[in-house]
Design an enzyme around this catalytic site. Structure first.
Site, PDB file in Angstrom:
ATOM      1  N   HIS A 267      19.483 -35.555  -6.935  1.00  0.00           N
ATOM      2  CA  HIS A 267      18.777 -36.019  -5.725  1.00  0.00           C
ATOM      3  C   HIS A 267      17.299 -35.656  -5.743  1.00  0.00           C
ATOM      4  O   HIS A 267      16.717 -35.360  -4.714  1.00  0.00           O
ATOM      5  CB  HIS A 267      19.443 -35.428  -4.477  1.00  0.00           C
ATOM      6  CG  HIS A 267      20.855 -35.894  -4.296  1.00  0.00           C
ATOM      7  ND1 HIS A 267      21.178 -37.185  -3.996  1.00  0.00           N
ATOM      8  CD2 HIS A 267      22.029 -35.228  -4.411  1.00  0.00           C
ATOM      9  CE1 HIS A 267      22.499 -37.306  -3.918  1.00  0.00           C
ATOM     10  NE2 HIS A 267      23.041 -36.129  -4.166  1.00  0.00           N
TER      11      HIS A 267
ATOM     12  N   LYS B 135       6.848  -4.045  -3.769  1.00  0.00           N
ATOM     13  CA  LYS B 135       8.289  -3.849  -3.644  1.00  0.00           C
ATOM     14  C   LYS B 135       8.735  -3.881  -2.196  1.00  0.00           C
ATOM     15  O   LYS B 135       9.815  -4.339  -1.870  1.00  0.00           O
ATOM     16  CB  LYS B 135       8.691  -2.514  -4.273  1.00  0.00           C
ATOM     17  CG  LYS B 135      10.187  -2.304  -4.230  1.00  0.00           C
ATOM     18  CD  LYS B 135      10.725  -1.676  -5.473  1.00  0.00           C
ATOM     19  CE  LYS B 135      12.230  -1.709  -5.528  1.00  0.00           C
ATOM     20  NZ  LYS B 135      12.754  -2.989  -5.976  1.00  0.00           N
TER      21      LYS B 135
ATOM     22  N   ARG C 124       4.158  -0.102  -4.664  1.00  0.00           N
ATOM     23  CA  ARG C 124       3.897  -0.690  -3.348  1.00  0.00           C
ATOM     24  C   ARG C 124       2.632  -1.535  -3.327  1.00  0.00           C
ATOM     25  O   ARG C 124       2.341  -2.225  -2.338  1.00  0.00           O
ATOM     26  CB  ARG C 124       3.763   0.411  -2.301  1.00  0.00           C
ATOM     27  CG  ARG C 124       4.976   1.290  -2.184  1.00  0.00           C
ATOM     28  CD  ARG C 124       4.748   2.359  -1.155  1.00  0.00           C
ATOM     29  NE  ARG C 124       4.613   1.793   0.168  1.00  0.00           N
ATOM     30  CZ  ARG C 124       5.612   1.499   0.966  1.00  0.00           C
ATOM     31  NH1 ARG C 124       6.842   1.724   0.569  1.00  0.00           N
ATOM     32  NH2 ARG C 124       5.414   0.992   2.155  1.00  0.00           N
TER      33      ARG C 124
ATOM     34  N   CYS D  35       0.835  -1.194   0.000  1.00  0.00           N
ATOM     35  CA  CYS D  35       0.000   0.000   0.000  1.00  0.00           C
ATOM     36  C   CYS D  35       0.875   1.250   0.000  1.00  0.00           C
ATOM     37  O   CYS D  35       1.888   1.327   0.671  1.00  0.00           O
ATOM     38  CB  CYS D  35      -0.942   0.071   1.193  1.00  0.00           C
ATOM     39  SG  CYS D  35      -2.070  -1.294   1.281  1.00  0.00           S
TER      40      CYS D  35
ATOM     41  N   LYS E  20      13.902 -14.286 -10.297  1.00  0.00           N
ATOM     42  CA  LYS E  20      13.584 -13.220 -11.265  1.00  0.00           C
ATOM     43  C   LYS E  20      12.600 -13.744 -12.298  1.00  0.00           C
ATOM     44  O   LYS E  20      11.641 -13.076 -12.648  1.00  0.00           O
ATOM     45  CB  LYS E  20      14.848 -12.703 -11.984  1.00  0.00           C
ATOM     46  CG  LYS E  20      15.777 -11.824 -11.193  1.00  0.00           C
ATOM     47  CD  LYS E  20      15.296 -10.415 -10.958  1.00  0.00           C
ATOM     48  CE  LYS E  20      14.518 -10.245  -9.711  1.00  0.00           C
ATOM     49  NZ  LYS E  20      15.035 -10.213  -8.441  1.00  0.00           N
TER      50      LYS E  20
ATOM     51  N   TRP F  36      -2.600  -2.791  -1.761  1.00  0.00           N
ATOM     52  CA  TRP F  36      -2.163  -4.181  -1.913  1.00  0.00           C
ATOM     53  C   TRP F  36      -3.027  -4.946  -0.924  1.00  0.00           C
ATOM     54  O   TRP F  36      -2.845  -4.825   0.282  1.00  0.00           O
ATOM     55  CB  TRP F  36      -0.677  -4.305  -1.575  1.00  0.00           C
ATOM     56  CG  TRP F  36      -0.094  -5.655  -1.885  1.00  0.00           C
ATOM     57  CD1 TRP F  36       0.411  -6.086  -3.076  1.00  0.00           C
ATOM     58  CD2 TRP F  36       0.079  -6.752  -0.964  1.00  0.00           C
ATOM     59  NE1 TRP F  36       0.865  -7.377  -2.964  1.00  0.00           N
ATOM     60  CE2 TRP F  36       0.684  -7.808  -1.691  1.00  0.00           C
ATOM     61  CE3 TRP F  36      -0.222  -6.956   0.377  1.00  0.00           C
ATOM     62  CZ2 TRP F  36       0.983  -9.027  -1.108  1.00  0.00           C
ATOM     63  CZ3 TRP F  36       0.081  -8.178   0.963  1.00  0.00           C
ATOM     64  CH2 TRP F  36       0.678  -9.200   0.205  1.00  0.00           C
TER      65      TRP F  36
ATOM     66  N   ASN G 152      -2.017   1.836   5.785  1.00  0.00           N
ATOM     67  CA  ASN G 152      -1.073   0.821   5.343  1.00  0.00           C
ATOM     68  C   ASN G 152      -0.723  -0.021   6.559  1.00  0.00           C
ATOM     69  O   ASN G 152      -0.332   0.535   7.586  1.00  0.00           O
ATOM     70  CB  ASN G 152       0.175   1.535   4.783  1.00  0.00           C
ATOM     71  CG  ASN G 152       1.294   0.570   4.451  1.00  0.00           C
ATOM     72  OD1 ASN G 152       1.055  -0.614   4.245  1.00  0.00           O
ATOM     73  ND2 ASN G 152       2.510   1.071   4.384  1.00  0.00           N
ATOM     74  N   GLY G 153      -0.891  -1.341   6.454  1.00  0.00           N
ATOM     75  CA  GLY G 153      -0.578  -2.204   7.601  1.00  0.00           C
ATOM     76  C   GLY G 153      -1.720  -3.166   7.848  1.00  0.00           C
ATOM     77  O   GLY G 153      -2.590  -3.360   7.000  1.00  0.00           O
TER      78      GLY G 153
ATOM     79  N   GLU H  51      18.612 -16.754  -7.433  1.00  0.00           N
ATOM     80  CA  GLU H  51      18.148 -15.412  -7.797  1.00  0.00           C
ATOM     81  C   GLU H  51      17.654 -15.371  -9.258  1.00  0.00           C
ATOM     82  O   GLU H  51      16.649 -14.731  -9.559  1.00  0.00           O
ATOM     83  CB  GLU H  51      19.275 -14.396  -7.560  1.00  0.00           C
ATOM     84  CG  GLU H  51      18.989 -12.971  -8.002  1.00  0.00           C
ATOM     85  CD  GLU H  51      17.782 -12.315  -7.323  1.00  0.00           C
ATOM     86  OE1 GLU H  51      17.253 -12.876  -6.360  1.00  0.00           O
ATOM     87  OE2 GLU H  51      17.351 -11.255  -7.804  1.00  0.00           O
TER      88      GLU H  51
ATOM     89  N   GLU I 283       9.097 -14.252 -10.693  1.00  0.00           N
ATOM     90  CA  GLU I 283       8.431 -13.008 -10.290  1.00  0.00           C
ATOM     91  C   GLU I 283       7.752 -12.294 -11.443  1.00  0.00           C
ATOM     92  O   GLU I 283       6.639 -11.805 -11.306  1.00  0.00           O
ATOM     93  CB  GLU I 283       9.470 -12.014  -9.732  1.00  0.00           C
ATOM     94  CG  GLU I 283       9.919 -12.263  -8.339  1.00  0.00           C
ATOM     95  CD  GLU I 283      10.903 -11.204  -7.884  1.00  0.00           C
ATOM     96  OE1 GLU I 283      10.699 -10.646  -6.803  1.00  0.00           O
ATOM     97  OE2 GLU I 283      11.892 -10.919  -8.598  1.00  0.00           O
TER      98      GLU I 283
HETATM   99  C1  G6P Z   1       9.734  -7.895  -1.726  1.00  0.00           C
HETATM  100  C2  G6P Z   1      10.260  -7.470  -3.071  1.00  0.00           C
HETATM  101  C3  G6P Z   1      11.575  -8.170  -3.375  1.00  0.00           C
HETATM  102  C4  G6P Z   1      12.569  -7.930  -2.243  1.00  0.00           C
HETATM  103  C5  G6P Z   1      12.002  -8.337  -0.893  1.00  0.00           C
HETATM  104  C6  G6P Z   1      12.889  -7.880   0.255  1.00  0.00           C
HETATM  105  O1  G6P Z   1       9.330  -9.222  -1.780  1.00  0.00           O
HETATM  106  O2  G6P Z   1       9.310  -7.751  -4.090  1.00  0.00           O
HETATM  107  O3  G6P Z   1      12.117  -7.692  -4.583  1.00  0.00           O
HETATM  108  O4  G6P Z   1      13.741  -8.647  -2.494  1.00  0.00           O
HETATM  109  O5  G6P Z   1      10.726  -7.716  -0.704  1.00  0.00           O
HETATM  110  O6  G6P Z   1      12.913  -6.484   0.287  1.00  0.00           O
HETATM  111  P1  G6P Z   1      14.027  -5.629   0.993  1.00  0.00           P
HETATM  112  O7  G6P Z   1      13.577  -4.205   0.817  1.00  0.00           O
HETATM  113  O8  G6P Z   1      14.014  -6.041   2.440  1.00  0.00           O
HETATM  114  O9  G6P Z   1      15.322  -5.908   0.346  1.00  0.00           O
END
Ligand code: G6P
Length: 608
Positions: free
Chosen positions: A504, A603, A27, A2, A485, A74, A100-101, A481, A488
């Site tokens: 395994h 994010k 957000r 949010c 990516k 969100w 937000n929260g 990672e 996501e």
């Molecule tokens: C969310 C974002 C990710 C990020 C993660 C941790 O899930 O979508 O891209 O890696 O939070 O965020 P931070 O701000 O703690 O690195």
């Protein structure tokens, strides 16, 4: 999680709200809404869907209001519907709230309010705030007092803003755990969940602390304590980012722009911290801090993957035993913090609630705590003994790229600094590593020059349902990672594995429809990984191989080959990350997906 924005000043507020929400849309983007005081009336407009839906709903309307607030959602409680979008109002439609929260005790509060005759229209936890405010204001409380007394009844995490018809030209905001920043302009005040939304109006900001209440009005701002209501002051700090950083600057997406910014991010993060001649790494941030005996890292998402590389580097370069935990797991365990332990919280935003909680736990158990963050003004930064600020600049794409890169570089620097200080690294080795580190930016530029190869390979993935990424040693986290990516933003099921683990279990998944992406740099583990890749060829999997550009053996086994500049294995994660980011980017873009705002993600995750 949010985005919220509030403004009091001389400007027409609707464009301020819309532009603010545009910057905060990363957000959350399930719904958007606004509340303004228009000619003495409270006007609320809210729509499910992206900001565009709200813009369409108000198109052609000539609002003159100069006080108002907006929200981009969100969803946590309540489906994605107009009625669940914020702002929420009281029974009379005279008080509006954005939040937000999560209000954990909302059900009890809601039941109590319904008993008193309040009528609820949404399924959200937030709506209780509007009705609690109504109770207070009906009993004669001023806006400020009503917000405080309401907040004191709430359990959980929140940052909320209230606006009421009876109190024109005023907005009151309360923060507990969820981030909120005040922008102090000249004759105008703006509140937002995050700094970028404020930069067009001011560079002077005050991040709210937990338990702060702030009122903004035409005279300025005033801080009060949530606990006892006493007034106090906070001094603004100046942030350097310019508003242009929040623009795409000709790139199709923020993510692509941010991928291409990485060579500069590497240089900026190294700048002033490393002497190439001697190899000496000077980290002002750690001055006065002894080199730890043990390190415990907490992080989430992409930051967790950078931390896994960090563990490898700290153990290899400084011989310091290091553990890495998901913050969301760590905080609910009974971790053992020995004397001499340093806790490190790695978080781009500095606001991830689990990482903040894990850091607080480390601290309460006696560890010195370090934040590696891109946000010096963040809560995690404020609560740490040491803050290492990564120089990634503003990152808007929801999928982290350049902030990950800056975190990797931070770990190289910290590991080298600790290794030099505890005598693990001699002068010659240090100088060698320093020169390797300094050459990475240029190598990344070379990789980005042939982004077209990744675009071509990505075309083969549009119809794929499953993918496996494999790497070993320091590149195992890069496989994790790379797969993250892809998941996501392209919604393809992708898994990262340590290459030796393939046999395994995961090998059972392989066939001609499941591509394998292999990270195969030159180095001690080369032959092992090579054999692991052979295993997948034997199961007919198409094989994408990232290897040294002169590596003929790798080329021979690859269905698709990604040529990489020569690099020592220890430093390969930096440059081998790039093609994986590009593969995910071009796959998602080719599938016509919303790269910068993938479904269901946000994010900054400020709820548990
Ligand atoms: C969310 C974002 C990710 C990020 C993660 C941790 O899930 O979508 O891209 O890696 O939070 O965020 P931070 O701000 O703690 O690195």
């Amino acid at each position: 999680m949010c985005g919220i924005i509030g403004y009091v000043g001389p400007r027409k507020v609707v464009p301020v709200i819309i532009e603010g929400l545009r910057k905060l849309e990363y957000r959350g983007y399930d719904s958007a809404g606004m509340a303004i005081l228009e000619k003495g009336e409270l006007v609320v407009v809210k729509k499910r869907g992206k900001l565009k839906a709200l813009e369409e709903a108000i198109e052609g309307k000539e609002y003159t209001a100069t006080t108002g607030m907006g929200h981009t959602r969100w969803a946590t409680h309540g489906r994605v519907e107009d009625r669940n979008a914020h702002p929420h109002v009281d029974c009379k439609g005279a008080i509006a709230v954005i939040h937000n929260g999560i209000i954990e005790n909302y059900q009890v509060l809601r039941d109590g309010l319904i008993e008193k005759g309040h009528v609820f229209v949404s399924e959200t936890d937030t709506e209780v705030i509007a009705h609690l405010m109504e109770e207070q204001i009906d009993a004669g409380a001023d806006l400020l007092d009503a917000a405080r007394k309401t907040a004191l009844q709430l359990d959980g995490a929140f940052a909320f803003l209230v606006l009421a018809k009876a109190f024109p030209g005023r907005i009151v905001a309360v923060r507990r755990l969820s981030p909120l920043v005040l922008g102090v302009g000249v004759g105008e005040m703006i509140l937002g969940s995050d700094t970028p939304a404020l930069l067009e109006y001011t560079h002077r900001i005050i991040p709210l602390h937990d338990g702060d209440i702030v009122e903004i009005n035409d005279k300025g701002y005033a801080f009060y304590s949530l606990e006892d209501g006493h007034a106090f002051d906070r001094t603004p700090m100046t942030v350097q980012w310019n508003a242009a950083a929040a623009e795409k600057q000709g790139y199709k997406h923020f993510m692509l722009k941010e991928i291409h910014e990485q060579p500069v991010v590497i240089r900026d993060t190294l700048y002033g911290r490393i002497d190439i001649e001697s190899g000496h790494v000077e980290l002002e941030e750690f001055q006065g801090q002894p080199v730890p005996d043990h390190i415990s890292i907490v992080a989430a998402g992409t930051s967790y993957h950078a931390s896994r590389v960090g563990k490898y580097l700290l153990e290899e370069l400084a011989r310091i035993p290091t553990e890495v935990s998901f913050s969301s797991e760590y905080r609910y365990q009974r971790p053992i913090v020995r004397p001499g332990t340093m806790g490190i919280a790695v978080t781009q935003s500095g606001e991830t609630i689990d990482t903040l909680a894990a850091l607080r736990l480390q601290r309460s158990l006696g560890a010195k705590v370090v934040a590696i963050t891109n946000r010096p003004e963040s809560t995690v930064s404020r609560e740490s003994d040491v803050t290492f600020v990564t120089q990634a600049g503003l990152e808007i794409g929801v999928a982290a790229t350049k902030s990950f890169m800056a975190q990797l570089i931070a770990f190289y620097l910290i590991a080298l600094n600790f290794g030099q200080r505890n005598g693990t690294l001699d002068a010659e080795t240090s100088a060698h590593y320093a020169s390797q580190l300094s050459s990475l930016s240029q190598k990344c530029e070379q990789v980005l020059e042939y982004a077209g190869i990744m675009e071509t390979i990505a075309r083969k993935f549009y119809k794929v349902h499953d993918m496996i990424y494999v790497g070993r040693g320091v590149n195992y986290p890069i496989a994790l990672e790379g797969a993250l990516k892809m998941k996501e933003i392209s919604y393809i099921h992708a898994e990262g594995y340590a290459a030796g683990e393939l046999k395994h279990g995961p090998i059972a998944l392989l066939d001609e429809d499941v591509p394998v992406v292999g990270i195969l740099p030159k180095g001690a583990l080369y032959e092992k990984i090579y054999s692991n890749l052979q295993e997948s060829i034997a199961r007919d999997s198409p094989l994408v191989v990232l290897a040294d550009r002169k590596d003929k053996r790798a080329q021979a086994i690859a269905t698709d080959f990604i040529p990489m500049p020569p690099v020592e294995e220890l430093f390969s994660p930096v440059i081998y990350s790039l093609p994986l980011q590009l593969l995910a980017y071009y796959t998602a873009d080719g599938k016509g997906l919303d790269v910068d705002q993938p479904r269901n993600l946000a994010k900054s995750v400020t709820v548990e």
